[in-house]
Structure formats: C-alpha cells, structure tokens
Design an enzyme around this catalytic site. Structure first.
Site, PDB file in Angstrom:
ATOM      1  N   TYR A 157     -15.018 -26.807 -17.236  1.00 58.78           N
ATOM      2  CA  TYR A 157     -13.843 -27.439 -17.849  1.00 58.78           C
ATOM      3  C   TYR A 157     -13.789 -28.939 -17.507  1.00 58.78           C
ATOM      4  O   TYR A 157     -13.562 -29.786 -18.397  1.00 58.78           O
ATOM      5  CB  TYR A 157     -12.583 -26.724 -17.350  1.00 58.78           C
ATOM      6  CG  TYR A 157     -11.297 -27.189 -17.977  1.00 58.78           C
ATOM      7  CD1 TYR A 157     -10.900 -26.732 -19.236  1.00 58.78           C
ATOM      8  CD2 TYR A 157     -10.453 -28.078 -17.314  1.00 58.78           C
ATOM      9  CE1 TYR A 157      -9.705 -27.152 -19.810  1.00 58.78           C
ATOM     10  CE2 TYR A 157      -9.256 -28.494 -17.868  1.00 58.78           C
ATOM     11  CZ  TYR A 157      -8.878 -28.028 -19.116  1.00 58.78           C
ATOM     12  OH  TYR A 157      -7.701 -28.450 -19.678  1.00 58.78           O
ATOM     13  N   LYS A 161     -13.997 -32.064 -20.157  1.00 58.94           N
ATOM     14  CA  LYS A 161     -12.916 -33.038 -20.315  1.00 58.94           C
ATOM     15  C   LYS A 161     -13.367 -34.457 -19.939  1.00 58.94           C
ATOM     16  O   LYS A 161     -12.904 -35.434 -20.527  1.00 58.94           O
ATOM     17  CB  LYS A 161     -11.696 -32.604 -19.500  1.00 58.94           C
ATOM     18  CG  LYS A 161     -11.052 -31.300 -20.012  1.00 58.94           C
ATOM     19  CD  LYS A 161     -10.605 -31.413 -21.468  1.00 58.94           C
ATOM     20  CE  LYS A 161      -9.767 -30.227 -21.916  1.00 58.94           C
ATOM     21  NZ  LYS A 161      -9.339 -30.326 -23.318  1.00 58.94           N
TER      22      LYS A 161
HETATM   23  P1  NAP Z   1      -3.277 -22.809 -25.104  1.00 56.93           P
HETATM   24  O1  NAP Z   1      -1.843 -22.430 -24.938  1.00 56.93           O
HETATM   25  O2  NAP Z   1      -4.321 -21.843 -24.656  1.00 56.93           O
HETATM   26  O3  NAP Z   1      -3.521 -23.204 -26.637  1.00 56.93           O
HETATM   27  C1  NAP Z   1      -4.801 -23.601 -27.082  1.00 56.93           C
HETATM   28  C2  NAP Z   1      -4.880 -23.384 -28.579  1.00 56.93           C
HETATM   29  O4  NAP Z   1      -6.222 -23.702 -29.020  1.00 56.93           O
HETATM   30  C3  NAP Z   1      -4.639 -21.923 -28.954  1.00 56.93           C
HETATM   31  O5  NAP Z   1      -3.814 -21.832 -30.085  1.00 56.93           O
HETATM   32  C4  NAP Z   1      -6.049 -21.426 -29.217  1.00 56.93           C
HETATM   33  O6  NAP Z   1      -6.065 -20.314 -30.095  1.00 56.93           O
HETATM   34  C5  NAP Z   1      -6.697 -22.650 -29.844  1.00 56.93           C
HETATM   35  N1  NAP Z   1      -8.149 -22.529 -29.827  1.00 56.93           N
HETATM   36  C6  NAP Z   1      -8.924 -22.103 -28.814  1.00 56.93           C
HETATM   37  N2  NAP Z   1     -10.210 -22.086 -29.185  1.00 56.93           N
HETATM   38  C7  NAP Z   1     -10.251 -22.520 -30.477  1.00 56.93           C
HETATM   39  C8  NAP Z   1     -11.292 -22.716 -31.414  1.00 56.93           C
HETATM   40  N3  NAP Z   1     -12.578 -22.466 -31.103  1.00 56.93           N
HETATM   41  N4  NAP Z   1     -10.988 -23.181 -32.651  1.00 56.93           N
HETATM   42  C9  NAP Z   1      -9.695 -23.419 -32.990  1.00 56.93           C
HETATM   43  N5  NAP Z   1      -8.662 -23.260 -32.133  1.00 56.93           N
HETATM   44  C10 NAP Z   1      -8.941 -22.792 -30.891  1.00 56.93           C
HETATM   45  O7  NAP Z   1      -3.617 -24.163 -24.353  1.00 56.93           O
HETATM   46  P2  NAP Z   1      -2.670 -25.412 -23.971  1.00 56.93           P
HETATM   47  O8  NAP Z   1      -2.262 -25.242 -22.566  1.00 56.93           O
HETATM   48  O9  NAP Z   1      -1.658 -25.648 -25.015  1.00 56.93           O
HETATM   49  O10 NAP Z   1      -3.766 -26.576 -23.995  1.00 56.93           O
HETATM   50  C11 NAP Z   1      -3.953 -27.439 -25.102  1.00 56.93           C
HETATM   51  C12 NAP Z   1      -4.917 -28.538 -24.708  1.00 56.93           C
HETATM   52  O11 NAP Z   1      -4.422 -29.242 -23.580  1.00 56.93           O
HETATM   53  C13 NAP Z   1      -6.307 -28.015 -24.298  1.00 56.93           C
HETATM   54  O12 NAP Z   1      -7.304 -28.902 -24.727  1.00 56.93           O
HETATM   55  C14 NAP Z   1      -6.216 -28.012 -22.793  1.00 56.93           C
HETATM   56  O13 NAP Z   1      -7.481 -28.101 -22.182  1.00 56.93           O
HETATM   57  C15 NAP Z   1      -5.380 -29.246 -22.548  1.00 56.93           C
HETATM   58  N6  NAP Z   1      -4.710 -29.252 -21.258  1.00 56.93           N
HETATM   59  C16 NAP Z   1      -3.792 -28.308 -20.938  1.00 56.93           C
HETATM   60  C17 NAP Z   1      -3.175 -28.359 -19.693  1.00 56.93           C
HETATM   61  C18 NAP Z   1      -2.131 -27.357 -19.273  1.00 56.93           C
HETATM   62  O14 NAP Z   1      -1.710 -27.426 -18.107  1.00 56.93           O
HETATM   63  N7  NAP Z   1      -1.682 -26.456 -20.126  1.00 56.93           N
HETATM   64  C19 NAP Z   1      -3.525 -29.360 -18.790  1.00 56.93           C
HETATM   65  C20 NAP Z   1      -4.474 -30.303 -19.144  1.00 56.93           C
HETATM   66  C21 NAP Z   1      -5.054 -30.252 -20.394  1.00 56.93           C
HETATM   67  P3  NAP Z   1      -6.862 -18.975 -29.735  1.00 56.93           P
HETATM   68  O15 NAP Z   1      -7.278 -19.035 -28.291  1.00 56.93           O
HETATM   69  O16 NAP Z   1      -5.896 -17.882 -30.014  1.00 56.93           O
HETATM   70  O17 NAP Z   1      -8.055 -19.017 -30.660  1.00 56.93           O
END
Ligand code: NAP
Length: 249
Positions: A157, A161
């Site tokens: 990861y 990133k």
């Molecule tokens: P999340 O709740 O898991 O949502 C991620 C979304 O991306 C889901 O709707 C997922 O759908 C979709 N997705 C995954 N694989 C995909 C693919 N191959 N094609 C199209 N869509 C896909 O994650 P989040 O926490 O909102 O995170 C969003 C972004 O922020 C990510 O890039 C994550 O790395 C980043 N981020 C999050 C955090 C945190 O603390 N939450 C911190 C730093 C960075 P399905 O899995 O159902 O396909």
C-alpha cells in the site's frame, strides 16, 4: 463556499462509498455534474447518483475496473457522453491487502499496485486527451500519509501511494503547459469501511498520533478535493496536501 464548480462535470472513481461517495456529494453540492465509477460497489454508486440527480445534477453511474486501461477509456468516454463535458477527475478508488512483507503474497502485492497505482494512471491517461484538447482540466489523485512515511504491514500500500505521489508530480509537469492542474490529497486515518476492519489498537494509535486528537471524516477530505478542483486553486499544481489532523507531523 458554494457553487464553486457550477456548470462543470467531474468523474470520481471508487464513488460508491467512503471518501469517493463524499467527494461525489461535495462536488455536486458545489454545482458539478458527476460521473460515479465503481466496480464491486456499483449498485451503491447508482444510489448516490440517483440522490444527486434529485438535487438537479446530471449524473451517471459507470461500472468499471479502474485497473483496466480499456475500461478506463470507456468510462471517460461514457462520462463525456452522458454529461456533455469533463472538467475534473478524482482518482480515488483504492484497496488494502495488508501483511508484513516477508509474508505478503504476490497476489496481495499485484492487487494493491494494480488498483491504487495502475488504476490511478489508467484514468489520468484516459482523461488527458480530453483535458489537453480543451486546454483546461483538474486532476486530483488520492494518496495517503502512509505513502509518505511508510507503515508497518503496508509495504504494498505504501509503495502504491508513494507511486501515486510521483505520478502526480510527473503529470503536473506533462499537463501543466496544456492548462491542466494535477494535485494530490494524502489523507490520514479517515473513518470508512476500509478502516472499520482495523484492530481497535490501530485506531487508538491513529487518534493519539493526531494533533487534533481524533480521526478524520470523509467530508473533511472531500472539502479539500473540491477546493483543488475549483478555480480558487488555479495556481496550485504538483502539490501534495495532507488531510490528516496532524498525524504526520
Ligand atoms: P473504501 O471505503 O474501501 O472505498 C473504496 C471504493 O473504491 C469502494 O467503493 C470500492 O468498491 C472501490 N474500488 C475498489 N477497487 C476498485 C476497482 N478495481 N475499480 C473500481 N472501483 C474500485 O475506501 P476509502 O476509505 O473511502 O478510501 C478511498 C481512497 O482514500 C483510497 O484510495 C484509499 O487508499 C485512500 N485513503 C483512505 C484512508 C482512510 O483512512 N480511509 C486513508 C488514506 C487514504 P469495491 O471494493 O466494492 O469494488
């Protein structure tokens, strides 16, 4: 500020839930039409699209795997066809497959690099001709503070990133002469389904690391993304903005 994105159209990947859904809602609130791309959470993306349509926005929900170049090109074309234009792209879709490096499988490495880094590139590559032709466009990539500082159990990861950060800077240089701004938002620990599955002690450590003494909320990331998509950020490019409540410092 309201109506910052009036008359514009924005494509958000991973928009079915979490940070992506919050970004879709915020840009719609700012006046933008929205294309919501998702894969497994396509049905949820369609529900958010219907919700935003009820607010008077044009929306389209698109099922696509972000890591597929052909699907990315198709999704961008479908968005332009449905919304009549494209002004902004938010590469938000991301996954985790955590494990210490000496036990991490090839499948876990490939899956995370494919979605987080290749998927981000695939959509930037697909949108670049549209933005270059109109001599205007905004791209916001979503990285993570763990791509800047590393994190135990997240070699795949963190590498993905860190790659997104390098990609953002390279694209800012390539597309800047065409009037396209490319920036990155690096969230800290935000309350979503992605982080809900983590052990309580990991969550507690994030709270303690944060200068603000709490986790972040999805709308707090969305607000910064929306700012970067707007003309208020027109002289900002190649920048990485942490939205982490001071976890990194
Ligand atoms: P999340 O709740 O898991 O949502 C991620 C979304 O991306 C889901 O709707 C997922 O759908 C979709 N997705 C995954 N694989 C995909 C693919 N191959 N094609 C199209 N869509 C896909 O994650 P989040 O926490 O909102 O995170 C969003 C972004 O922020 C990510 O890039 C994550 O790395 C980043 N981020 C999050 C955090 C945190 O603390 N939450 C911190 C730093 C960075 P399905 O899995 O159902 O396909």
């Amino acid at each position: 500020m309201k109506d910052d994105l009036a008359g514009q159209a924005t494509l958000v990947t991973g928009a079915g839930r979490g940070i992506g859904a919050a970004i879709a809602r915020e840009v719609a609130r700012q006046g933008s039409d929205v294309a919501l791309v998702d894969l497994g959470s396509y049905d949820e993306a369609a529900v958010v699209a219907a919700e935003l349509r009820a607010l008077g926005r044009r929306t389209v929900a698109i099922r696509a795997d972000v890591s597929d170049f052909v699907a990315a090109e198709g999704a961008v074309q479908e968005a332009v066809g449905a919304l009549g234009r494209l002004d902004g792209l938010v590469c938000n879709a991301g996954i985790t497959r955590d494990g210490v490096s000496w036990k991490l499988t090839e499948a876990a490495w490939d899956a995370v690099l494919d979605v987080n880094l290749k998927g981000c590139f695939a959509f930037c590559r697909a949108a670049a001709p549209v933005f270059r032709a109109q001599k205007r466009g905004r791209i916001v990539t979503i990285a993570s503070i763990n791509g800047m500082r590393g994190k135990f159990g997240q070699s795949n990861y963190a590498a993905s990133k860190a790659g997104v950060i390098g990609l953002t800077k390279a694209l800012a240089r390539e597309l800047g002469p065409s009037g396209v701004n490319v920036n990155c938002v690096a969230p800290g620990f935000i309350r979503t389904e992605m982080t809900a599955k983590l052990p309580a002690e990991v969550v507690q450590r994030a709270v303690e690391e944060s200068a603000l003494g709490r986790l972040g909320e999805t709308d707090e990331v969305a607000a910064v993304v929306s700012f970067l998509l707007s003309d208020r950020a027109r002289y900002v490019t190649g920048e990485i903005i942490k939205v982490d409540g001071g976890q990194y410092i």
